[in-house]
Design a protein around this motif. Structure first.
Motif, mmCIF file in Angstrom:
data_model
loop_
_atom_site.group_PDB
_atom_site.id
_atom_site.type_symbol
_atom_site.label_atom_id
_atom_site.label_comp_id
_atom_site.label_asym_id
_atom_site.label_seq_id
_atom_site.Cartn_x
_atom_site.Cartn_y
_atom_site.Cartn_z
ATOM 1 N N LEU A 1 37.566 117.598 1.848
ATOM 2 C CA LEU A 1 37.498 116.142 1.760
ATOM 3 C C LEU A 1 36.047 115.668 1.811
ATOM 4 C CD1 LEU A 1 40.445 115.053 4.116
ATOM 5 C CD2 LEU A 1 40.439 115.166 1.616
ATOM 6 N N ALA A 2 35.255 116.301 2.690
ATOM 7 C CA ALA A 2 33.839 115.952 2.801
ATOM 8 C C ALA A 2 33.065 116.382 1.559
ATOM 9 C CB ALA A 2 33.243 116.595 4.052
ATOM 10 N N LEU A 3 33.356 117.582 1.061
ATOM 11 C CA LEU A 3 32.617 118.090 -0.093
ATOM 12 C C LEU A 3 32.847 117.239 -1.334
ATOM 13 C CD1 LEU A 3 33.083 121.961 0.252
ATOM 14 C CD2 LEU A 3 31.136 120.556 0.940
ATOM 15 N N GLY A 4 34.063 116.736 -1.499
ATOM 16 C CA GLY A 4 34.336 115.883 -2.651
ATOM 17 C C GLY A 4 33.472 114.643 -2.651
ATOM 18 N N ALA A 5 33.314 114.019 -1.474
ATOM 19 C CA ALA A 5 32.467 112.833 -1.382
ATOM 20 C C ALA A 5 30.992 113.180 -1.535
ATOM 21 C CB ALA A 5 32.707 112.134 -0.039
ATOM 22 N N LEU A 6 30.557 114.267 -0.898
ATOM 23 C CA LEU A 6 29.147 114.658 -0.980
ATOM 24 C C LEU A 6 28.745 115.036 -2.395
ATOM 25 C CD1 LEU A 6 28.790 116.838 2.257
ATOM 26 C CD2 LEU A 6 27.700 114.625 1.834
ATOM 27 N N SER A 7 29.599 115.769 -3.082
ATOM 28 C CA SER A 7 29.254 116.237 -4.424
ATOM 29 C C SER A 7 29.091 115.076 -5.387
ATOM 30 C CB SER A 7 30.330 117.190 -4.938
ATOM 31 O OG SER A 7 31.563 116.521 -5.087
ATOM 32 N N PHE A 8 29.724 113.952 -5.084
ATOM 33 C CA PHE A 8 29.588 112.759 -5.918
ATOM 34 C C PHE A 8 28.454 111.855 -5.433
ATOM 35 C CE2 PHE A 8 30.668 108.251 -5.358
ATOM 36 C CZ PHE A 8 30.491 107.794 -6.652
ATOM 37 N N ALA A 9 28.432 111.575 -4.125
ATOM 38 C CA ALA A 9 27.529 110.554 -3.604
ATOM 39 C C ALA A 9 26.071 111.001 -3.549
ATOM 40 C CB ALA A 9 27.991 110.120 -2.204
ATOM 41 N N VAL A 10 25.821 112.279 -3.250
ATOM 42 C CA VAL A 10 24.436 112.738 -3.122
ATOM 43 C C VAL A 10 23.684 112.677 -4.455
ATOM 44 C CG1 VAL A 10 22.961 114.711 -2.585
ATOM 45 C CG2 VAL A 10 24.817 114.084 -1.032
ATOM 46 N N PRO A 11 24.202 113.291 -5.539
ATOM 47 C CA PRO A 11 23.465 113.170 -6.806
ATOM 48 C C PRO A 11 23.389 111.741 -7.319
ATOM 49 C CG PRO A 11 25.554 114.302 -7.152
ATOM 50 C CD PRO A 11 25.362 114.200 -5.675
ATOM 51 N N LEU A 12 24.424 110.927 -7.041
ATOM 52 C CA LEU A 12 24.381 109.525 -7.443
ATOM 53 C C LEU A 12 23.254 108.794 -6.718
ATOM 54 C CD1 LEU A 12 25.487 106.986 -8.800
ATOM 55 C CD2 LEU A 12 27.149 106.801 -6.924
ATOM 56 N N TYR A 13 23.160 108.966 -5.413
ATOM 57 C CA TYR A 13 22.117 108.314 -4.620
ATOM 58 C C TYR A 13 20.732 108.749 -5.088
ATOM 59 C CZ TYR A 13 19.177 107.139 -0.590
ATOM 60 O OH TYR A 13 18.175 106.664 0.207
ATOM 61 N N ILE A 14 20.537 110.058 -5.261
ATOM 62 C CA ILE A 14 19.222 110.557 -5.676
ATOM 63 C C ILE A 14 18.877 110.048 -7.070
ATOM 64 C CG2 ILE A 14 17.872 112.618 -6.198
ATOM 65 C CD1 ILE A 14 19.406 114.077 -4.019
ATOM 66 N N ALA A 15 19.848 110.036 -7.983
ATOM 67 C CA ALA A 15 19.592 109.548 -9.341
ATOM 68 C C ALA A 15 19.155 108.090 -9.326
ATOM 69 C CB ALA A 15 20.837 109.718 -10.202
ATOM 70 N N GLU A 16 19.731 107.307 -8.417
ATOM 71 C CA GLU A 16 19.425 105.878 -8.389
ATOM 72 C C GLU A 16 18.103 105.559 -7.707
ATOM 73 O OE1 GLU A 16 23.856 103.869 -8.716
ATOM 74 O OE2 GLU A 16 22.917 103.989 -6.738
ATOM 75 N N ILE A 17 17.557 106.473 -6.914
ATOM 76 C CA ILE A 17 16.266 106.198 -6.272
ATOM 77 C C ILE A 17 15.132 106.964 -6.935
ATOM 78 C CG2 ILE A 17 17.411 105.771 -4.056
ATOM 79 C CD1 ILE A 17 16.204 108.452 -3.086
ATOM 80 N N ALA A 18 15.430 107.734 -7.998
ATOM 81 C CA ALA A 18 14.416 108.567 -8.640
ATOM 82 C C ALA A 18 13.834 107.862 -9.861
ATOM 83 C CB ALA A 18 15.026 109.903 -9.062
ATOM 84 N N PRO A 19 12.515 107.989 -10.102
ATOM 85 C CA PRO A 19 11.936 107.484 -11.344
ATOM 86 C C PRO A 19 12.525 108.250 -12.530
ATOM 87 C CG PRO A 19 10.232 108.080 -9.741
ATOM 88 C CD PRO A 19 11.525 108.617 -9.221
ATOM 89 N N PRO A 20 12.754 107.586 -13.678
ATOM 90 C CA PRO A 20 13.363 108.271 -14.827
ATOM 91 C C PRO A 20 12.651 109.555 -15.224
ATOM 92 C CG PRO A 20 13.306 105.912 -15.228
ATOM 93 C CD PRO A 20 12.554 106.147 -13.943
#
Length: 436
Positions: free
Chosen positions: A109-128
């Protein structure tokens, strides 16, 4: 949080979620032979121990997007770290296979959320210009988590200490839970939620330009949109491509080589301890290849790495099949398994997470990334659950021959349909027809 340190920590801290992902999925590889012997587990029951986490992840992924859109990226990552710690503790204290499966389900249950939320968060705070490398840092942490799992398994294997193997996962879980309190929320999410001033403050702390006004969503308090509206927002071509790649990554058999590495190597003629040591060497190759990927992803692009990785995986899988059908097996299988995982670490594994963060428009991104992640985990569950029974039916060589065929077919399909997304500004993603 300003200055270089303020720009580094918001990426490093959530990427600990990748370490949890790697340890949570790879840690069972060393545990499985020990609990299988201890409780006399059948092939299907061993598959259930491995796949319980994947089932949990597949169930969490569809809802984590809505939670991330409503409450923010940070709270979802922190909550997932807490659930991971709970499931890990229960698994380590298990008194039988049923409790172990339950604990693994909570971890999933935790891995499903982490696998989605972590790359999403990093993508949104990273310069293109650096997004590919920074999102792939999460993949690097996954490979480090896998290597840590294999190393811990090797260190504790002779004593049969499977509980301690699992309990080590509590350390990064607690570190992630504590660390998320000190990083800013995604400026993109804040802007979409209507918190314009907080979005400007967070963007300044991260060294980013203010989120453009177009990112503000009228869809609701979280700046996201429902699944039905997201499907219309992104267009059927992008939705099908994201979900298709999510499934294809696992139909290659990549994660079976990770979950069952000691079992595969032991069945190829190595001793049990030799199988775990071989898995450690495979883990080292995985980490090194991911470092190469970080250097290449924003230079060479997403498409060449995906297609080249799939082609190399198909060749390595065919080599494993041929080796299994010949007399020489143990050492050759270890080398080919390493090549198979390295090709996956350079291509499909990291490219998938970057690609689905770039292909969808802002308002649809949370819902559609969670949809793709759910499909990703569901495919992983099916492939992992059926691997040992498949080997019993068609042999190890036969199983990898099937994976080789599927992987080659995936490469040919994506050569036709996968576009290049390198350097795309997330706010600029539109709904035009997907084309190469």
């Amino acid at each position: 949080m300003t200055g270089p340190r303020g720009r580094v920590l918001p990426v490093l801290i959530p990427s600990i979620g990748g370490l949890l992902f790697g340890y949570g999925t790879g840690g069972i590889a060393g545990v499985l032979p020990l609990v299988g012997e201890r409780y006399g587990l059948s092939a299907w029951t061993q598959g259930a121990v491995v796949s319980a986490a994947l089932l949990g992840a597949a169930l969490t992924a569809p809802t984590s997007g809505r939670f991330a859109d409503r409450f923010g990226r940070r709270p979802v990552i922190a909550a997932a770290a807490a659930v991971f710690a709970l499931g890990t503790g229960l698994s380590a204290a298990a008194t039988g296979p049923e409790v172990l499966v339950l604990g693994r389900f909570l971890v999933g249950l935790a891995l499903g959320a982490l696998s989605f939320a972590v790359p999403l968060y990093i993508a949104e705070i990273a310069p293109p210009a650096r997004r590919g490398a920074l999102v792939t840092l999460n993949q690097l942490m996954i490979t480090l988590g896998l290597l840590l799992a294999y190393a811990v398994s090797y260190a504790l294997q002779s004593g049969g200490s499977w509980r301690q193997m699992l309990a080590v996962g509590l350390v990064p879980a607690v570190a992630l839970l504590a660390g998320m309190a000190g990083v800013p929320e995604s400026p993109s999410w804040l802007a979409g939620a209507g918190h314009r001033e907080r979005a400007r403050t967070a963007a300044a702390a991260l060294g980013l330009p203010p989120a453009p006004p177009g990112e503000t969503s009228a869809a609701g308090p979280g700046g996201g949109t429902g699944l039905q509206a997201a499907l219309v927002e992104a267009g059927p071509g992008r939705v099908a491509l994201g979900v298709g790649i999510a499934v294809l990554v696992h139909l290659t058999g990549l994660n079976t080589a990770i979950y069952y590495a000691p079992t595969i190597l032991a069945s190829s003629g190595l001793t049990p301890s030799g199988g775990v040591l071989g898995a450690v060497l495979v883990g080292v190759c995985n980490v090194l290849s991911t470092l190469v990927t970080i250097a290449l992803l924003d230079r060479g692009g997403r498409r060449p790495l995906m297609l080249g990785g799939l082609a190399a995986m198909a060749a390595a899988a065919a080599g494993i099949a041929a080796t299994q059908w010949s007399d020489g097996r143990g050492g050759a299988t270890a080398l080919l398994l390493c090549a198979f995982i390295v090709a996956g670490a350079v291509g499909p594994a990291p490219v998938f997470w970057v690609f689905i963060a770039e292909i969808y428009p802002q308002r649809a991104r949370g819902a559609l990334m969670s949809l793709a992640t759910a499909a990703h985990w569901a495919a992983d569950f099916v492939v992992a659950m059926t691997f040992l029974p498949l080997v019993r039916t068609v042999s190890l060589g036969g199983a990898f021959a099937i994976y080789a065929g599927v992987t080659l077919a995936a490469a040919l399909a994506l050569a036709r349909w996968m576009p290049e997304t390198k350097g795309t500004a997330l706010a600029d993603t539109r709904t035009e027809t997907v084309r190469v």
